[in-house]
Design an enzyme around this catalytic site. Structure first.
Site, mmCIF file in Angstrom:
data_model
loop_
_atom_site.group_PDB
_atom_site.id
_atom_site.type_symbol
_atom_site.label_atom_id
_atom_site.label_comp_id
_atom_site.label_asym_id
_atom_site.label_seq_id
_atom_site.Cartn_x
_atom_site.Cartn_y
_atom_site.Cartn_z
ATOM 1 N N GLU A 33 0.701 -1.299 -0.079
ATOM 2 C CA GLU A 33 -0.120 -0.013 0.014
ATOM 3 C C GLU A 33 0.792 1.232 -0.032
ATOM 4 O OE1 GLU A 33 -2.930 0.124 -1.018
ATOM 5 O OE2 GLU A 33 -3.669 -1.291 0.404
ATOM 6 N N ASP A 87 2.988 2.372 -4.887
ATOM 7 C CA ASP A 87 2.839 2.326 -6.188
ATOM 8 C C ASP A 87 3.409 3.627 -7.080
ATOM 9 O OD1 ASP A 87 0.631 3.621 -5.861
ATOM 10 O OD2 ASP A 87 -0.670 2.702 -7.526
ATOM 11 N N SER A 121 -25.628 6.963 -15.629
ATOM 12 C CA SER A 121 -25.079 5.778 -14.616
ATOM 13 C C SER A 121 -26.493 5.738 -13.790
ATOM 14 C CB SER A 121 -24.026 6.327 -13.830
ATOM 15 O OG SER A 121 -24.080 5.707 -12.644
ATOM 16 N N GLY A 141 -16.374 5.561 -3.832
ATOM 17 C CA GLY A 141 -15.748 6.111 -2.734
ATOM 18 C C GLY A 141 -15.179 5.423 -1.697
ATOM 19 N N LEU A 175 -12.292 0.709 -3.290
ATOM 20 C CA LEU A 175 -12.218 -0.476 -4.208
ATOM 21 C C LEU A 175 -12.256 0.077 -5.662
ATOM 22 C CD1 LEU A 175 -15.148 -2.526 -2.593
ATOM 23 C CD2 LEU A 175 -12.720 -2.496 -2.320
ATOM 24 N N SER A 198 -13.605 4.558 -9.287
ATOM 25 C CA SER A 198 -13.393 5.579 -9.981
ATOM 26 C C SER A 198 -12.353 4.978 -11.394
ATOM 27 C CB SER A 198 -12.770 6.990 -9.698
ATOM 28 O OG SER A 198 -11.879 6.631 -8.498
ATOM 29 N N GLU A 258 -6.159 10.887 -13.725
ATOM 30 C CA GLU A 258 -6.270 11.067 -12.353
ATOM 31 C C GLU A 258 -5.284 12.322 -12.063
ATOM 32 O OE1 GLU A 258 -7.851 9.683 -9.755
ATOM 33 O OE2 GLU A 258 -8.884 8.188 -10.692
ATOM 34 N N ASP A 294 -4.310 0.895 -9.683
ATOM 35 C CA ASP A 294 -5.769 0.597 -9.664
ATOM 36 C C ASP A 294 -6.137 0.290 -11.151
ATOM 37 O OD1 ASP A 294 -5.554 1.302 -7.160
ATOM 38 O OD2 ASP A 294 -6.817 3.196 -7.480
HETATM 39 C C1 GLA Z 1 -5.029 4.745 -4.347
HETATM 40 C C2 GLA Z 1 -4.383 5.016 -5.750
HETATM 41 C C3 GLA Z 1 -3.257 4.082 -6.114
HETATM 42 C C4 GLA Z 1 -2.578 3.692 -4.764
HETATM 43 C C5 GLA Z 1 -3.344 3.425 -3.362
HETATM 44 C C6 GLA Z 1 -2.623 3.033 -2.157
HETATM 45 O O1 GLA Z 1 -6.115 3.644 -4.588
HETATM 46 O O2 GLA Z 1 -5.216 5.288 -6.658
HETATM 47 O O3 GLA Z 1 -2.464 4.469 -6.933
HETATM 48 O O4 GLA Z 1 -1.678 4.477 -4.297
HETATM 49 O O5 GLA Z 1 -4.442 4.483 -3.392
HETATM 50 O O6 GLA Z 1 -1.798 2.005 -2.101
#
Ligand code: GLA
Length: 384
Positions: free
Chosen positions: A32, A35, A66, A118, A121, A124, A157, A169
């Protein structure tokens, strides 16, 4: 009502043929907030996600409705596409349209989601990837196309929405594979599928039901602190990214906050690699312990948990049926994951719900999801 009927009713096209698409949500098993530090992460695509029904229009517009939101989104190829708060969720779709080369037009798109919004998971990123996949005119089932699509989502993003997030993600939503986690090296974008056999355990996803918006959170601040840590270490020894640093290198950082952030990043990278080793050996108990350690590090050193996530994770870890639990995703609310004995899940949920309600004042939600494939076309020319 099924999605084809919903589409036909909403767009008033009673017998129009449509194509169906699906993009999953993702859960990060471990790795976590690394990335955007060049680290290895280990996410997986879920069986819950967003389904789209798509049909043709007679004009040039793309109209997206949606089921979860009131407003429809209209993209007019003649207009200049800019971010605007007033479009809300539609900004993710508009951003994809803006950045994709030679996008398709003249489409009606109806979306139906069973992914909480939000909640960590990646609702977005799932939206970005399903829209990107639908409007790509050069869609192919190869790594090159998939990587490009994921990177476009990241660009949306970073440059359109204003969240300095990493690639995890979007990558996991596009590259997801049934019953496998994706060990992704975010520095090189090399990846490996690792089977996730949970034996008599299940992955339980627990939503704190605390809403949060990444752009309004401390996410960007964490990224900045990590950059600072990288610069300090890199001025003493040559590293490509913060995940290449060692615990010993923390001596180069005087500021206690920046040092803590770096400590999380360096130790989390180790936990990911160890997780892969123990999972390959089938040692689920050890994997569970690594999940617990990851949460502790995110709580104490990276400080992205908060009372809601900590309450859920603490009470999960207290249950005998649970061999490991941690927050997943960005944190500050959102979801946690727990590895729970299959035949004890009901009890587990009851106990967690009770403790959480007593402390927080509202209930969490639970999802039992399988690990599934990435974004794909489900079928075409459906007559209903
Ligand atoms: C969000 C970001 C990811 C990652 C996580 C934390 O989901 O979109 O790129 O940084 O937080 O691991």
């Amino acid at each position: 009502m099924n999605i084809v009927d919903s589409y036909r009713r909403y767009f008033d096209e009673p017998s129009q043929k449509v194509q169906l698409y699906f993009a999953p949500g993702r859960v990060n098993l471990i790795g976590e907030h690394i990335d955007y530090n060049g680290g290895n992460v280990f996410p997986a695509a879920l069986s819950i996600g967003i389904t789209a029904a798509v049909g043709k229009r007679n004009d040039d517009l793309i109209v997206i409705k949606s089921e979860s939101f009131e407003n429809e989104v209209v993209i007019d190829p003649k207009e200049k596409i800019e971010f605007d708060q007033k479009y809300g969720w539609g900004n993710y779709a508009r951003g994809m349209y803006k950045f994709i080369e030679n996008p398709k037009k003249s489409l009606n798109i109806y979306l139906k989601s069973n992914l909480p919004d939000g909640a960590g998971l990646s609702s977005s990123a799932s939206l970005e990837m399903i829209i990107g996949y639908i409007i790509s005119s050069e869609r192919k089932n190869n790594d090159d196309f998939k990587k490009r699509l994921s990177l476009l989502g990241k660009k949306v993003e970073n440059e359109f929405i204003g969240v300095q997030s990493g690639i995890m993600d979007q990558f996991s939503i596009v590259f997801g594979k049934k019953d496998h986690g994706i060990l992704l090296d975010t520095h090189s974008l090399n990846y490996e599928y690792v089977p996730v056999f949970l034996k008599n355990y299940k992955l339980v996803i627990i939503n704190t039901n605390k809403k949060r918006e990444l752009s309004g959170s401390s996410y960007n601040e964490r990224k900045y602190q990590c950059e600072k840590a990288f610069e300090l270490i890199n001025s003493k020894k040559d590293i490509n990214n913060l995940c290449e640093a060692s615990i010993d290198d923390l001596k180069y950082i005087k500021d206690p906050i920046i040092r803590k952030r770096a400590k999380h990043v360096i130790t989390e990278e180790k936990r990911v690699l160890e997780s892969i080793e123990v999972l390959k050996k089938g040692d689920l108990k050890k994997f569970g312990e690594l999940l617990n350690q990851s949460h502790k590090s995110l709580k104490e050193d990276f400080e992205v948990t908060g009372i809601e996530l900590d309450t859920i994770v603490n009470s999960s870890q207290k249950q005998e049926s649970c061999i490991g639990a941690r927050m997943t995703g960005a944190g500050f609310g959102g979801c946690a994951i727990a590895l729970v004995k299959e035949d004890e899940i009901e009890n587990f949920e009851r106990n967690i719900s009770k403790e959480y309600f007593e402390k927080i004042g509202y209930k969490p939600s639970f999802y039992i999801s399988n690990i599934n494939d990435g974004v794909k076309k489900l079928g075409g020319d459906i007559d209903g």
